[in-house]
Design an enzyme around this catalytic site. Structure first.
Site, PDB file in Angstrom:
ATOM      1  N   VAL A   1    -105.864 -17.324 -28.377  1.00 56.66           N
ATOM      2  CA  VAL A   1    -104.546 -17.413 -29.018  1.00 56.66           C
ATOM      3  C   VAL A   1    -104.309 -16.091 -29.739  1.00 56.66           C
ATOM      4  O   VAL A   1    -105.195 -15.586 -30.443  1.00 56.66           O
ATOM      5  CB  VAL A   1    -104.492 -18.604 -30.008  1.00 56.66           C
ATOM      6  CG1 VAL A   1    -103.162 -18.630 -30.750  1.00 56.66           C
ATOM      7  CG2 VAL A   1    -104.720 -19.915 -29.259  1.00 56.66           C
TER       8      VAL A   1
ATOM      9  N   LEU B   1    -109.931 -21.789 -40.717  1.00 52.06           N
ATOM     10  CA  LEU B   1    -109.322 -22.097 -39.419  1.00 52.06           C
ATOM     11  C   LEU B   1    -107.967 -21.421 -39.243  1.00 52.06           C
ATOM     12  O   LEU B   1    -107.162 -21.347 -40.176  1.00 52.06           O
ATOM     13  CB  LEU B   1    -109.179 -23.620 -39.292  1.00 52.06           C
ATOM     14  CG  LEU B   1    -110.497 -24.388 -39.485  1.00 52.06           C
ATOM     15  CD1 LEU B   1    -110.242 -25.895 -39.426  1.00 52.06           C
ATOM     16  CD2 LEU B   1    -111.535 -23.984 -38.447  1.00 52.06           C
TER      17      LEU B   1
ATOM     18  N   HIS C   1    -108.210 -21.942 -33.647  1.00 51.94           N
ATOM     19  CA  HIS C   1    -108.898 -23.217 -33.881  1.00 51.94           C
ATOM     20  C   HIS C   1    -107.929 -24.385 -33.691  1.00 51.94           C
ATOM     21  O   HIS C   1    -108.310 -25.431 -33.171  1.00 51.94           O
ATOM     22  CB  HIS C   1    -109.448 -23.275 -35.301  1.00 51.94           C
ATOM     23  CG  HIS C   1    -110.509 -22.264 -35.600  1.00 51.94           C
ATOM     24  ND1 HIS C   1    -110.317 -21.205 -36.446  1.00 51.94           N
ATOM     25  CD2 HIS C   1    -111.786 -22.155 -35.152  1.00 51.94           C
ATOM     26  CE1 HIS C   1    -111.429 -20.494 -36.532  1.00 51.94           C
ATOM     27  NE2 HIS C   1    -112.329 -21.030 -35.747  1.00 51.94           N
TER      28      HIS C   1
ATOM     29  N   ARG D   1    -111.979 -12.935 -38.841  1.00 50.92           N
ATOM     30  CA  ARG D   1    -112.326 -11.603 -39.360  1.00 50.92           C
ATOM     31  C   ARG D   1    -111.094 -10.699 -39.487  1.00 50.92           C
ATOM     32  O   ARG D   1    -111.185  -9.655 -40.133  1.00 50.92           O
ATOM     33  CB  ARG D   1    -113.372 -10.935 -38.468  1.00 50.92           C
ATOM     34  CG  ARG D   1    -114.725 -11.614 -38.575  1.00 50.92           C
ATOM     35  CD  ARG D   1    -115.855 -10.799 -37.973  1.00 50.92           C
ATOM     36  NE  ARG D   1    -117.141 -11.315 -38.406  1.00 50.92           N
ATOM     37  CZ  ARG D   1    -117.887 -12.197 -37.735  1.00 50.92           C
ATOM     38  NH1 ARG D   1    -117.465 -12.661 -36.576  1.00 50.92           N
ATOM     39  NH2 ARG D   1    -119.037 -12.623 -38.213  1.00 50.92           N
TER      40      ARG D   1
ATOM     41  N   GLN E   1    -126.907 -16.897 -37.546  1.00 50.22           N
ATOM     42  CA  GLN E   1    -126.287 -16.050 -36.521  1.00 50.22           C
ATOM     43  C   GLN E   1    -125.773 -14.730 -37.090  1.00 50.22           C
ATOM     44  O   GLN E   1    -125.137 -13.955 -36.391  1.00 50.22           O
ATOM     45  CB  GLN E   1    -125.189 -16.809 -35.768  1.00 50.22           C
ATOM     46  CG  GLN E   1    -123.964 -17.190 -36.581  1.00 50.22           C
ATOM     47  CD  GLN E   1    -123.004 -18.070 -35.794  1.00 50.22           C
ATOM     48  OE1 GLN E   1    -123.236 -19.250 -35.605  1.00 50.22           O
ATOM     49  NE2 GLN E   1    -121.910 -17.496 -35.321  1.00 50.22           N
TER      50      GLN E   1
HETATM   51  O1  PAF Z   1    -117.647 -19.574 -32.795  1.00 51.97           O
HETATM   52  C1  PAF Z   1    -118.057 -19.954 -33.908  1.00 51.97           C
HETATM   53  O2  PAF Z   1    -117.286 -20.201 -34.846  1.00 51.97           O
HETATM   54  C2  PAF Z   1    -119.554 -20.117 -34.143  1.00 51.97           C
HETATM   55  O3  PAF Z   1    -120.274 -19.128 -33.485  1.00 51.97           O
HETATM   56  C3  PAF Z   1    -120.070 -21.519 -33.780  1.00 51.97           C
HETATM   57  C4  PAF Z   1    -119.918 -21.819 -32.300  1.00 51.97           C
HETATM   58  C5  PAF Z   1    -119.330 -22.572 -34.588  1.00 51.97           C
HETATM   59  C6  PAF Z   1    -121.560 -21.627 -34.117  1.00 51.97           C
HETATM   60  O4  PAF Z   1    -121.796 -21.389 -35.469  1.00 51.97           O
END
Ligand code: PAF
Length: 289
Positions: free
Chosen positions: A186, A36, A40, A197, A70
């Site tokens: 942000v 985070l 976040h 990243r 994903q």
């Molecule tokens: O944005 C993210 O961190 C991810 O794509 C999410 C929404 C938590 C889904 O894994």
């Protein structure tokens, strides 16, 4: 600062969240993949405020799960940064009550998992074109997190602009009855959009990556001066990125809701950028004035 309660079993999480909701508690959820950062933090703090609306203390909750579905083959699943201890502290500082961090990905996606959520339309093109299957993985895990948690409101960052549009479409089309709140990007002091990243970037790549926010600002300024032709605005942004030796994935000017390309920029049109700096693919976006 109170460290939030950590729940590692999605079934136990579901039982708790559903019991809380049935007892009349308001729930606000921030789904994340962890590691985070300040982006976040703003979501977590807003979740605290949204949970407590109505004068009664609600439950602000977050999930931390690096969702394998994903990531495409050759993407950064194995090296995706993780720091559960630090994340729990960050959640605690922001006033989060409970955190779901499944102890094993198989608890979310067992071997016989066979149901997928596909959002058409807004999933196509842009990141959907360069990362096939990505939004199917996002929509499926978010749908599952929504069913496990049954929040009243869920918060997502606008940096992932297409992701936000996909989630809004899914919630509307499948009648989840959850309010989706987008939160502004942000940025670091020099303009780089916060992203987990960014940690992959070498000092030299990070310096070049600043071109993303600079190209965005330069394009916004050109639009403010009266340039409304989308092709010229896109070309302007692309030239700046290429001058910084970025490998451009896309530069698009789109309608903020449909994400369809526009030919003439109007107020609210969104410039979406994706480019590689070294092996790291970064995205950024901003509305035109
Ligand atoms: O944005 C993210 O961190 C991810 O794509 C999410 C929404 C938590 C889904 O894994």
């Amino acid at each position: 600062m109170k460290i939030p309660e950590l729940v590692t079993d999605p079934a136990a999480w579901q039982a708790r969240c559903h019991a809380a909701r049935e007892a009349g508690t308001r729930l606000a959820l921030v789904p994340t993949m962890g590691y985070l950062h300040d982006g976040h933090r703003s979501l977590l703090r807003a979740a605290r405020a949204r949970a407590d609306e109505g004068g009664r203390r609600g439950l602000a909750v977050a999930s931390i799960f690096v969702n394998p579905t994903q990531f495409g083959p050759g993407e950064d699943l194995a090296r995706y940064p993780r720091d559960l201890e630090g994340d729990l502290r960050t959640c605690g500082e922001a006033g989060i009550d409970w955190v779901l961090a499944p102890s094993d990905p198989a608890l979310m996606f067992p071997a016989d998992h066979q149901t997928w959520v596909t959002v058409e339309g807004v999933s196509q093109g842009l990141c959907g074109a360069s990362r096939p299957g990505h939004f199917r993985g996002v929509a499926t895990v978010v749908a599952k997190l929504f069913n496990l948690t049954r929040p009243h409101v869920a918060l997502f960052g606008e940096k992932d602009f297409q992701q936000l549009a996909v989630i809004r479409a899914m919630v509307r089309d499948l009648a989840f009855g959850i309010e989706i709140q987008g939160m502004p990007i942000v940025r670091e002091a020099d303009g780089l959009a916060r992203s987990s990243r960014n940690t992959y970037l070498s000092a030299e790549e990070r310096a070049r990556a600043l071109t993303l926010s600079r190209a965005l600002r330069a394009t916004q300024e050109a639009a403010a001066r009266g340039e409304r032709d989308a092709a010229s605005l896109r070309a302007h942004a692309r030239a700046l990125l290429e001058a910084a030796a970025a490998k451009v994935d896309y530069v698009e000017l789109v309608h903020p809701e449909t994400l369809r390309p526009v030919e003439r920029a109007v107020t609210g049109s969104v410039l979406l950028l994706a480019a590689y700096f070294g092996r790291t693919r970064l995205i950024d976006n901003g509305r035109l004035p």
